[in-house]
Design a protein around this motif. Structure first.
Motif, PDB file in Angstrom:
ATOM      1  N   UNK A   1       0.811  -1.218   0.000  1.00 50.80           N
ATOM      2  CA  UNK A   1       0.000   0.000   0.000  1.00 50.80           C
ATOM      3  C   UNK A   1       0.847   1.271   0.000  1.00 50.80           C
ATOM      4  N   UNK A   2       2.169   1.125   0.020  1.00 51.84           N
ATOM      5  CA  UNK A   2       3.023   2.306  -0.059  1.00 51.84           C
ATOM      6  C   UNK A   2       3.475   2.844   1.280  1.00 51.84           C
ATOM      7  N   UNK A   3       3.334   2.062   2.345  1.00 46.60           N
ATOM      8  CA  UNK A   3       3.887   2.482   3.641  1.00 46.60           C
ATOM      9  C   UNK A   3       5.402   2.333   3.557  1.00 46.60           C
ATOM     10  N   UNK A   4       6.093   3.427   3.725  1.00 48.93           N
ATOM     11  CA  UNK A   4       7.521   3.478   3.417  1.00 48.93           C
ATOM     12  C   UNK A   4       8.407   3.226   4.632  1.00 48.93           C
ATOM     13  N   UNK A   5       7.973   3.681   5.793  1.00 48.64           N
ATOM     14  CA  UNK A   5       8.768   3.541   7.021  1.00 48.64           C
ATOM     15  C   UNK A   5       8.106   2.464   7.876  1.00 48.64           C
ATOM     16  N   UNK A   6       8.807   1.389   8.112  1.00 44.54           N
ATOM     17  CA  UNK A   6       8.218   0.229   8.776  1.00 44.54           C
ATOM     18  C   UNK A   6       9.014  -0.132  10.018  1.00 44.54           C
ATOM     19  N   UNK A   7       8.319  -0.129  11.138  1.00 40.95           N
ATOM     20  CA  UNK A   7       8.911  -0.571  12.400  1.00 40.95           C
ATOM     21  C   UNK A   7       8.634  -2.063  12.541  1.00 40.95           C
ATOM     22  N   UNK A   8       9.691  -2.853  12.490  1.00 43.59           N
ATOM     23  CA  UNK A   8       9.592  -4.311  12.623  1.00 43.59           C
ATOM     24  C   UNK A   8       9.665  -4.667  14.100  1.00 43.59           C
ATOM     25  N   UNK A   9       8.597  -5.237  14.623  1.00 43.69           N
ATOM     26  CA  UNK A   9       8.545  -5.545  16.052  1.00 43.69           C
ATOM     27  C   UNK A   9       8.005  -6.955  16.257  1.00 43.69           C
ATOM     28  N   UNK A  10       8.900  -7.884  16.513  1.00 40.30           N
ATOM     29  CA  UNK A  10       8.522  -9.279  16.780  1.00 40.30           C
ATOM     30  C   UNK A  10       8.888  -9.663  18.206  1.00 40.30           C
ATOM     31  N   UNK A  11       8.858  -8.705  19.103  1.00 39.29           N
ATOM     32  CA  UNK A  11       9.294  -8.943  20.479  1.00 39.29           C
ATOM     33  C   UNK A  11       8.264  -9.671  21.321  1.00 39.29           C
ATOM     34  N   UNK A  12       7.016  -9.687  20.867  1.00 38.47           N
ATOM     35  CA  UNK A  12       5.963 -10.257  21.693  1.00 38.47           C
ATOM     36  C   UNK A  12       5.946 -11.784  21.633  1.00 38.47           C
ATOM     37  N   UNK A  13       5.670 -12.384  22.766  1.00 38.29           N
ATOM     38  CA  UNK A  13       5.651 -13.840  22.901  1.00 38.29           C
ATOM     39  C   UNK A  13       4.338 -14.391  22.364  1.00 38.29           C
ATOM     40  N   UNK A  14       4.416 -15.427  21.530  1.00 40.63           N
ATOM     41  CA  UNK A  14       3.216 -16.119  21.048  1.00 40.63           C
ATOM     42  C   UNK A  14       2.901 -17.292  21.977  1.00 40.63           C
ATOM     43  N   UNK A  15       1.762 -17.953  21.722  1.00 39.64           N
ATOM     44  CA  UNK A  15       1.238 -18.921  22.687  1.00 39.64           C
ATOM     45  C   UNK A  15       2.194 -20.068  22.975  1.00 39.64           C
ATOM     46  N   UNK A  16       2.927 -20.548  21.983  1.00 35.49           N
ATOM     47  CA  UNK A  16       3.817 -21.685  22.197  1.00 35.49           C
ATOM     48  C   UNK A  16       5.286 -21.283  22.280  1.00 35.49           C
ATOM     49  N   UNK A  17       5.543 -20.000  22.466  1.00 34.54           N
ATOM     50  CA  UNK A  17       6.917 -19.527  22.617  1.00 34.54           C
ATOM     51  C   UNK A  17       7.391 -19.738  24.049  1.00 34.54           C
ATOM     52  N   UNK A  18       8.715 -19.751  24.266  1.00 39.05           N
ATOM     53  CA  UNK A  18       9.218 -19.786  25.649  1.00 39.05           C
ATOM     54  C   UNK A  18       8.812 -18.525  26.405  1.00 39.05           C
ATOM     55  N   UNK A  19       8.835 -18.619  27.723  1.00 43.91           N
ATOM     56  CA  UNK A  19       8.378 -17.503  28.562  1.00 43.91           C
ATOM     57  C   UNK A  19       9.126 -16.218  28.229  1.00 43.91           C
ATOM     58  N   UNK A  20      10.442 -16.338  28.030  1.00 48.25           N
ATOM     59  CA  UNK A  20      11.231 -15.177  27.597  1.00 48.25           C
ATOM     60  C   UNK A  20      11.727 -15.449  26.194  1.00 48.25           C
ATOM     61  N   UNK A  21      11.301 -14.618  25.268  1.00 50.58           N
ATOM     62  CA  UNK A  21      11.642 -14.823  23.864  1.00 50.58           C
ATOM     63  C   UNK A  21      13.091 -14.399  23.626  1.00 50.58           C
ATOM     64  N   UNK A  22      13.962 -15.308  23.173  1.00 49.93           N
ATOM     65  CA  UNK A  22      15.367 -14.941  22.945  1.00 49.93           C
ATOM     66  C   UNK A  22      15.502 -13.833  21.895  1.00 49.93           C
ATOM     67  N   UNK A  23      16.500 -12.975  22.087  1.00 53.46           N
ATOM     68  CA  UNK A  23      16.732 -11.881  21.151  1.00 53.46           C
ATOM     69  C   UNK A  23      16.949 -12.395  19.732  1.00 53.46           C
TER      70      UNK A  23
END
Length: 439
Positions: free
Chosen positions: A122-144
Motif C-alpha cells: 500500500x506504499x507504507x515506506x517507514x516500517x517498524x519491525x517488532x517481533x518482540x511479543x511472545x506467542x502462545x507456544x513460545x518460551x516464557x522469555x523470547x530470545x533476542x
C-alpha cells in the motif's frame, strides 16, 4: 517513481550534524490529520503519518481500515486540504505478531507476514519491525535471536511486496524497548533510559539475522532503533526528558553510522525537551495521544460556548454522549482506569492517556460532533466567549489569522501541540532539500 527517500535524507542530514529530525503523527482522526497537514505546510516539513498494527491490519483493525484503505483515507484528506501528496510519508508501527499473541507462533507469524506485505504494497515506506511479543507456544522469555530472525523474515516480505507494487524499498526501524502504548498506568512503572549495552545487543543480533538471511540491501535501509530515552506519561503526570541520564545512550548511537534513535511516547514533553532529544540523536519523535487530547480540549471548550448560546433542547450534548458510549463499550478503557466511579469518570474525560480517542468514530459521538459544529456555525461566536474558553485562538482571530469556524478553532488547538514538534525537527530544514514522492 523517484527512489530517493525523504526519511533517509533527513537521517543523513542529522548524521552530518544538522539539527533536524522527523516527527511522526500516530493518528487516523481526520481533524488531527488536517491540523498536521496545516503545520507541515507552515513549517515546510514532510508529514509522517503512522498507523499501528492494532489500528490498521488486513482484517480492518480497530479503525475498520486495511492498509490500502488507510492510505486512501490520508490521501483523500490531503486532496481535500490541498496538501501535496509528495510531502506525505506513511509509516507502520509495531508490525509483527502483536495482534495474534494468543495463537501459536507459526500462525501468528503467517498473519504478520500478510500484515507487513499489505502495508508495504500500500506504499507504507517507514516500517517498524517488532517481533518482540511472545506467542502462545513460545518460551516464557523470547530470545533476542528469535526476535531478530522474525524481524528479518518480515523485512524480506516487505521488500518483495513493495517492489511488486512499484514502490521504493522501505526503510526500517528495529528495537522494541518502549513505554506502554498510550502511556503507563503509573509513572512508578516507567523505565530508565535503555543502556548502551542493551542497544548494542539489539543492533548486533538484528545485523546478524539480516545478513545471515542475505538481506544486505534491507540492512542498509535500517535507519533507526527504538529505545527508551527516559520519557513517559501516565494518566496525570509526565516524565520529562533529562539529557544527563541518556548521555551514554546518545554517545553510543553517535558511533553507529547512518543510525538515529526513534523515541515513542514523547507526548506532553515541553518544547525544550523535544529540541534536546533531537540534538541527542532521538531524531524521530512520535506523538499521538497528545494530539487527540488537544482535540478533546478544543471540543470541550466549544461545548462550553454552546452551553452559553444554544437552548438545552438543541444542544449536542457531546461530552455526555461520549461518556455514555464509553460506558456502553468499555473495552478500550476498563483495564486502564481504576478507582471509584467518580474517579473513573474524571479519567475517561481528562486523563493524559486519552482513552476516549478510541470513541470519536462511534456513530453517536460523530453525530454529536457534527451537531455541535452545526449549532455554532448558525451563530456568530462572540469574542468574549472565545477569549474565555479558547484564549489562544481568540488572539489569532483578533489578528485575522484564524476564522471562528469551529473546525478551524479545534484544528488550531491541535496545531499548537504539533507545531512544537515541527520546530524541534525543522531547524536548518533547507539543508535537507525538498522531499520527494514515496506515497
Amino acid at each position: 517513481m523517484n527512489q530517493t527517500s525523504p526519511v533517509q535524507d533527513i537521517v543523513k542530514a542529522h548524521r552530518r550534524g544538522d539539527a533536524v529530525g522527523l516527527y511522526s503523527v500516530c493518528c487516523s482522526h481526520p481533524t488531527v490529520l488536517g491540523a498536521a497537514m496545516r503545520v507541515a505546510a507552515d513549517y515546510d516539513t514532510p508529514l509522517l503519518v503512522e498507523a499501528t498494527s492494532n489500528q490498521v491490519d488486513q482484517f480492518g483493525g480497530y479503525t475498520g481500515m486495511t492498509p490500502a484503505m488507510f492510505r486512501e483515507h490520508v490521501l483523500a484528506l490531503a486532496r481535500e486540504r490541498g496538501f501535496p501528496a509528495e510531502r506525505l510519508v506513511l509509516g507502520g508501527d509495531h508490525l509483527g505478531p502483536n495482534a495474534w499473541q494468543e495463537l501459536d507462533a507459526a500462525t501468528a507469524m503467517a498473519h504478520a507476514e500478510t500484515l507487513v506485505a499489505d502495508y508495504a504494497a500500500a506504499g507504507f515506506h517507514k516500517i517498524h519491525l517488532d517481533c518482540s511479543m511472545r506467542c502462545a507456544d513460545d518460551p516464557e522469555r523470547l530470545p533476542d535471536e528469535i526476535v531478530a530472525e522474525r524481524s528479518a523474515r518480515l523485512a524480506r516480505i516487505a521488500d518483495a511486496a513493495a517492489a511488486a507494487a512499484g514502490h521504493p524499498p522501505p526503510v526500517y526501524v528495529i528495537g522494541t524497548e518502549v513505554p506502554i502504548p498510550g502511556g503507563e498506568a503509573s509513572l512508578v512503572d516507567a523505565g530508565a533510559p535503555t543502556t548502551p549495552e542493551a542497544a548494542r545487543r539489539t543492533l548486533s543480533v538484528h545485523c546478524h539475522a539480516f545478513l545471515h538471511a542475505g538481506l544486505h540491501g534491507a540492512w542498509r535501509r535500517v535507519i533507526a532503533m527504538v529505545v527508551q530515552p527516559g520519557v513517559d506519561f501516565d494518566h496525570s503526570q509526565v516524565q520529562h526528558y533529562t539529557p544527563a541520564p541518556a548521555a551514554a545512550l546518545s554517545s553510543f548511537i553517535a558511533d553507529q553510522p547512518g543510525l538515529v534513535f526513534e523515541a515513542h511516547s514523547t507526548d506532553y514533553q515541553h518544547e525544550i525537551a523535544l529540541h534536546q532529544m533531537v540534538r541527542d540523536h532521538f531524531a524521530i519523535l512520535k506523538v499521538g495521544p497528545a494530539a487527540t487530547f488537544a482535540m478533546r480540549e478544543g471540543l470541550l471548550a466549544l461545548c462550553s460556548i454552546e452551553d452559553e448560546l444554544v437552548p438545552a433542547a438543541e444542544s449536542s450534548r457531546l461530552m455526555q454522549v461520549l461518556d455514555e458510549v464509553m460506558l456502553a463499550k468499555p473495552a478500550h478503557w476498563r483495564k486502564h482506569y481504576h478507582g471509584s466511579s467518580e474517579e473513573q469518570r474524571l479519567l475517561r474525560r481528562y486523563a493524559l492517556s486519552d482513552r476516549c480517542r478510541y470513541y470519536w468514530g462511534e456513530p453517536p459521538v460523530a453525530a454529536a460532533v457534527e451537531r455541535l459544529f452545526a449549532n455554532l456555525r448558525r451563530r456568530a461566536i462572540p469574542l468574549p466567549l472565545l477569549s474565555q474558553y479558547l484564549p489562544d485562538q481568540y488572539l489569532e482571530v483578533l489578528q485575522d489569522r484564524l476564522s471562528t469556524d469551529p473546525l478551524a478553532l479545534v484544528e488550531h488547538r491541535i496545531g499548537l501541540v504539533l507545531a512544537q514538534y515541527a520546530r524541534a525537527c525543522s531547524r536548518n530544514m533547507a539543508a535537507v532539500g525538498k522531499p520527494v514522492a514515496i506515497c
